[in-house]
Design a protein around this motif. Structure first.
Motif, short mmCIF file in Angstrom:
data_model
loop_
_atom_site.label_atom_id
_atom_site.label_comp_id
_atom_site.label_asym_id
_atom_site.label_seq_id
_atom_site.Cartn_x
_atom_site.Cartn_y
_atom_site.Cartn_z
N THR A 225 0.84 -1.19 0.00
CA THR A 225 0.00 0.00 0.00
C THR A 225 0.88 1.25 0.00
O THR A 225 1.84 1.34 0.76
N GLY A 226 0.53 2.19 -0.88
CA GLY A 226 1.25 3.46 -0.92
C GLY A 226 2.45 3.50 -1.84
O GLY A 226 3.15 4.52 -1.90
N THR A 227 2.70 2.43 -2.59
CA THR A 227 3.88 2.42 -3.46
C THR A 227 3.65 3.12 -4.79
O THR A 227 4.60 3.46 -5.49
N ALA A 365 8.91 -1.29 -2.78
CA ALA A 365 8.63 -0.47 -1.60
C ALA A 365 9.68 0.63 -1.50
O ALA A 365 10.80 0.49 -2.01
N LEU A 366 9.36 1.70 -0.83
CA LEU A 366 10.26 2.84 -0.75
C LEU A 366 11.57 2.47 -0.05
O LEU A 366 12.64 2.99 -0.40
N ARG A 367 11.51 1.58 0.93
CA ARG A 367 12.74 1.18 1.63
C ARG A 367 13.70 0.44 0.71
O ARG A 367 14.88 0.27 1.04
N GLY A 410 4.64 2.98 5.22
CA GLY A 410 3.56 3.49 4.38
C GLY A 410 4.01 3.92 3.00
O GLY A 410 3.21 4.46 2.21
N ASN A 411 5.31 3.74 2.71
CA ASN A 411 5.88 3.97 1.38
C ASN A 411 5.75 5.42 0.92
O ASN A 411 5.73 6.33 1.75
N VAL A 412 5.67 5.62 -0.38
CA VAL A 412 5.71 6.96 -0.96
C VAL A 412 4.55 7.82 -0.47
O VAL A 412 4.70 9.02 -0.22
#
Length: 516
Positions: A225-227, A365-367, A410-412
């Motif tokens: 979620t949020g990518t 994912a943002l990480r 929560g990503n981007v």
């Protein structure tokens, strides 16, 4: 044997009604046909709009009459015709001025009065829409014409008005749909640039999008979620051969199970309680374009079989209808679930999963691409600046380092919202040149690790795939930021804690981008 002239006229009018010729041409053929079979010198077809009668076609009248507007209250004969449902004849000695006195084309001096006049009001579905009038210079010219003939021509005139109005309404609707499609395409093209990042992960994703966009293959977009799965779908559509067609988006997670089938495939009137009219579903709306099914993992099992049939055969069936409809739709689906696990648990059909997974796209994912955080921060801060009406907004190097050290569950999307909140706080403290500092970020507090702790966790089997210089710089940057934050931004105290000379620490911080 050649049919009578009157039958020819009716046939000509009927042919006009069944073709897609321009409305003005249909109107003109109608009045010309009437003049050819009836003993009149002039015919006028007038449309009622906002209480005024506007000529849409005339025959035998001066051409400039088309630009006139007739208020019924100022023309007793027109007022009388409008008030009656049957044809109205005016005797030669009626004593009422004719609206077309002096307008006959054969009268070059424009001073001849009409002697014979009759007309009929025009109705469509019990609604008054206009007037048909016939005029002649010869007294009693219409005495031998029965009312049934006039009523028949009036009915054809009303049908012509309705036919042209329907065609124009369809043309407007089509143009609106095309405008909407163009707007969606332009929006998708604008949003395409929002796929921010220069990391290897983002470059690989862009390349895969370009590769599959040129085909009509079904695409399954996966990611947390949020990518940015919706952004990937819009970018894919914008680069596809269907980019000039509509992209229809439906969130399966927001669909109540009771209406999900109707939303996807449509329904007919009376199919269920509340179905007061026929309604097209999202598949029909997306015909020729792209259908984006977001959160496909939330789709009820009962509906998955019908979705599979639509994908395999290109056929859908509205709820309550026996008729199959052919659709040409390119499908893009997205989910944050592991559909393979959902299949194993019996919550998702295996055949549908494999039909969707023709070309999978995994959004990282943002990480997994933290190297893009600086670019993302610049983009989101510019958006925040615009939303808050600021001239500029900055990000302190320590704040950026803190953002780069965070894990981003929560990503981007989480980064975007966090920066917007931080921008608001910074603008409240300094409205002229706000600068976001580390303490204004809504991030969980973490105790600063000691040098020994950092060295202890840097084992050979966990070293990053990068050069030694880059790895050392990253370690130094993170350590300095954490110690500096622990000392509330005091550089002297930070130098003492790190057992460095203050001047040496300043030079190192500048090289690492922590000081300007």
């Amino acid at each position: 044997m050649k049919p009578p002239l009157r039958d020819q006229a009716w046939l000509q009018i009927a042919v006009g009604l069944s073709t897609s010729m321009p409305g003005e041409l249909q109107y003109q053929r109608l009045v010309e046909s009437i003049c050819n079979v009836l003993p009149c010198d002039a015919v006028a077809l007038l449309k009622l709009q906002e209480g005024e009668l506007s000529p849409v076609a005339t025959y035998g009248l001066a051409p400039e009459l088309i630009g006139q507007r007739f208020r019924p209250a100022e023309h007793p004969r027109l007022q009388r015709i409008l008030s009656m449902r049957e044809p109205v004849r005016f005797p030669d000695d009626a004593g009422l001025p004719d609206p077309f006195d002096g307008w006959l084309a054969i009268d070059t001096e424009r001073n001849a009065d009409v002697h014979a006049c009759m007309g009929c009001s025009l109705y469509v579905d019990q609604q008054l829409v206009g007037v048909l009038t016939l005029d002649a210079l010869t007294p009693g010219a219409f005495d031998q014409i029965d009312d049934m003939t006039i009523a028949a021509f009036a009915a054809l005139a009303a049908a012509t008005l309705r036919n042209v109005a329907l065609i124009r309404a369809l043309e407007r609707s089509t143009e609106q749909q095309r405008a909407l499609a163009r707007e969606l395409v332009q929006e998708a093209q604008r949003r395409e640039g929002e796929l921010i990042g220069r990391s290897p992960e983002l470059q690989k994703l862009r390349e895969e999008i370009r590769l599959v966009a040129a085909t009509d293959l079904a695409v399954l977009i996966t990611g947390e979620t949020g990518t940015g799965k919706e952004l990937v779908a819009r970018t894919l559509h914008a680069q596809s051969r269907r980019h000039d067609q509509v992209l229809v988006h439906i969130n399966c997670a927001a669909l109540p199970e009771s209406i999900a089938e109707s939303e996807l495939f449509g329904h007919i009137k009376g199919a269920f309680t509340g179905a007061t009219q026929d309604r097209a579903g999202k598949f029909e709306l997306a015909d020729g374009g792209t259908l984006f099914l977001d959160e496909i993992g939330e789709l009820p099992l009962a509906l998955q079989a019908k979705l599979l049939r639509a994908l395999q055969q290109g056929e859908i069936q509205r709820v309550g209808s026996d008729r199959l409809l052919r659709v040409n739709v390119r499908l893009i689906a997205a989910t944050n679930r592991d559909l393979a696990q959902e299949v194993a648990a019996g919550r998702f059909r295996a055949d549908l999963y494999h039909r969707l997974k023709v070309y999978p796209l995994a959004v990282p994912a943002l990480r997994e691409h933290k190297g893009d955080i600086d670019l993302l921060c610049g983009y989101f801060l510019d958006q925040a600046r615009s939303k808050l009406g600021l001239q500029q907004i900055g990000l302190h190097p320590l704040a950026l380092a803190r953002l780069q050290a965070y894990d981003w569950p929560g990503n981007v999307r989480e980064l975007e919202h966090l920066l917007l909140r931080a921008s608001l706080k910074a603008a409240r403290e300094a409205s002229d040149r706000p600068l976001i500092r580390a303490q204004q970020l809504d991030l969980p507090d973490e105790p600063p690790p000691t040098i020994a702790a950092n060295l202890q966790h840097t084992r050979p089997d966990t070293l990053p795939e990068t050069s030694l210089r880059d790895a050392v710089d990253a370690f130094q940057r993170q350590l300095i930021c954490q110690v500096l934050e622990a000392h509330h931004g005091n550089w002297s105290a930070t130098a003492r804690a790190l057992e460095l000379d203050r001047a040496n620490l300043n030079r190192l911080a500048k090289r690492l981008g922590l000081q300007s």
